[in-house]
Design an enzyme around this catalytic site. Structure first.
Site, PDB file in Angstrom:
ATOM      1  N   ASN A   1       3.638   3.845 -11.745  1.00 17.91           N
ATOM      2  CA  ASN A   1       2.370   4.131 -12.257  1.00 17.91           C
ATOM      3  C   ASN A   1       1.312   4.365 -11.424  1.00 17.91           C
ATOM      4  OD1 ASN A   1       0.240   3.516 -14.592  1.00 17.91           O
ATOM      5  ND2 ASN A   1      -0.240   1.902 -12.946  1.00 17.91           N
TER       6      ASN A   1
ATOM      7  N   ASP B   1       0.810  -1.160  -0.163  1.00 21.81           N
ATOM      8  CA  ASP B   1       0.166  -0.031  -0.040  1.00 21.81           C
ATOM      9  C   ASP B   1       0.834   1.135   0.091  1.00 21.81           C
ATOM     10  OD1 ASP B   1      -1.685   2.123   0.569  1.00 21.81           O
ATOM     11  OD2 ASP B   1      -2.817   1.094   2.233  1.00 21.81           O
TER      12      ASP B   1
ATOM     13  N   TYR C   1      -4.934  17.284  -8.248  1.00 22.90           N
ATOM     14  CA  TYR C   1      -4.344  16.362  -9.447  1.00 22.90           C
ATOM     15  C   TYR C   1      -3.387  16.768 -10.424  1.00 22.90           C
ATOM     16  CZ  TYR C   1      -4.366  12.315 -12.725  1.00 22.90           C
ATOM     17  OH  TYR C   1      -3.691  11.370 -13.636  1.00 22.90           O
TER      18      TYR C   1
ATOM     19  N   LYS D   1       0.605  15.939 -10.702  1.00 21.31           N
ATOM     20  CA  LYS D   1       1.260  15.486 -12.055  1.00 21.31           C
ATOM     21  C   LYS D   1       2.344  16.554 -12.591  1.00 21.31           C
ATOM     22  CE  LYS D   1      -0.735  11.499 -12.342  1.00 21.31           C
ATOM     23  NZ  LYS D   1       0.209  10.217 -11.977  1.00 21.31           N
TER      24      LYS D   1
END
Length: 262
Positions: A86, A59, A148, A152
């Site tokens: 990923n 995790d 988000y 990124k």
């Protein structure tokens, strides 16, 4: 590449990375939380491709679990030649008034784990004089789509900086920046994407194939598909006020009622 370690390997792009690497005859280390799915996938890969598939249940919000994955990256036994960072998920909430714990979970998975695992992999690979790190980013890094986008954007900037530091070491760093891709990502995040036309969508097979080809060529920034490369170029030169306006427009689309909501 030798052995490849893929985080978030049980679904989405991670699953596609596992299959393409295995069919290219690379042994794989599969990392995710779902032991049952990983074990089933490992058996399928070994049977179909004749490679060795190792299951590492972890995790990535848990510091001890991340440390175990980092230790595997440092191991000289079946050394990892490619790290694919990923793992990730859609937050699907407003920051103001949203669940702070969910925000911190996303930060742990998409930023902290990428940093820790890249550090372990880079040190081991530089010592061997070869290897590659592939971080999964997003075209959202160029947009204004909440935290988000921020995560990124960090991944993109971090990977570029890492690539500079790794120059002439025999080790490379690549960030792949897909657009909307048909996977379980949006469904798992309970994000309604029904308002978006089919033309904006990519398929996972092409995204992964492009990313791995760019890793082999030592490309630092990989953007699958001509349309997203064009869009990214336009976004980089557009005024940031226009990008913020697009962000507001996108929020309006995603907040609009659908037939299912009526």
């Amino acid at each position: 590449m030798g052995t490849a370690l893929v985080t978030g390997a049980s679904a989405g792009l991670g699953l596609e990375f596992a299959w393409q690497l295995a069919t290219a005859k690379h042994d794989v280390v599969l990392v995710a939380r779902d032991e049952e799915r990983l074990t089933r996938l490992a058996a399928q890969l070994e049977a179909a491709a004749g490679i060795r598939a190792e299951v590492l249940v972890a995790d990535l919000t848990d510091a001890d679990d991340v440390a175990r994955v980092a230790d595997r990256l440092r191991s000289d036994e079946s050394p990892v030649g490619l790290l694919v960072n990923n793992a990730g998920f859609g937050i699907n909430q407003e920051f103001v008034g949203g669940d702070l714990e969910r925000e911190l979970t996303a930060l742990d998975v998409m930023v902290r784990a990428v940093l820790v695992l890249s550090h372990a992999a880079a040190e081991a690979m530089v010592a061997r004089g070869r290897g590659a790190i592939l971080n999964v980013g997003s075209v959202a890094a160029l947009m204004a789509s909440g935290t988000y986008s921020a995560h990124k954007a960090w991944v993109r900037s971090f990977t570029e900086g890492l690539a500079v530091e790794l120059k002439d070491t025999g080790v490379t760093a690549t960030v792949v920046n897909p657009g909307f891709t048909h996977t379980e990502f949006h469904e798992r995040g309970r994000i309604d994407m029904s308002q978006y036309p089919e033309i904006v969508w990519l398929n996972a097979e092409d995204v992964v194939a492009t990313a791995l080809a760019d890793v082999r060529r030592g490309v630092v920034i990989s953007t699958p598909s001509t349309r997203y490369r064009t869009m990214s170029a336009l976004v980089r030169i557009a005024p940031r006020s226009a990008i913020r306006a697009i962000g507001r427009y996108r929020r309006a689309i995603e907040d609009a009622p659908t037939d299912a909501d009526a």
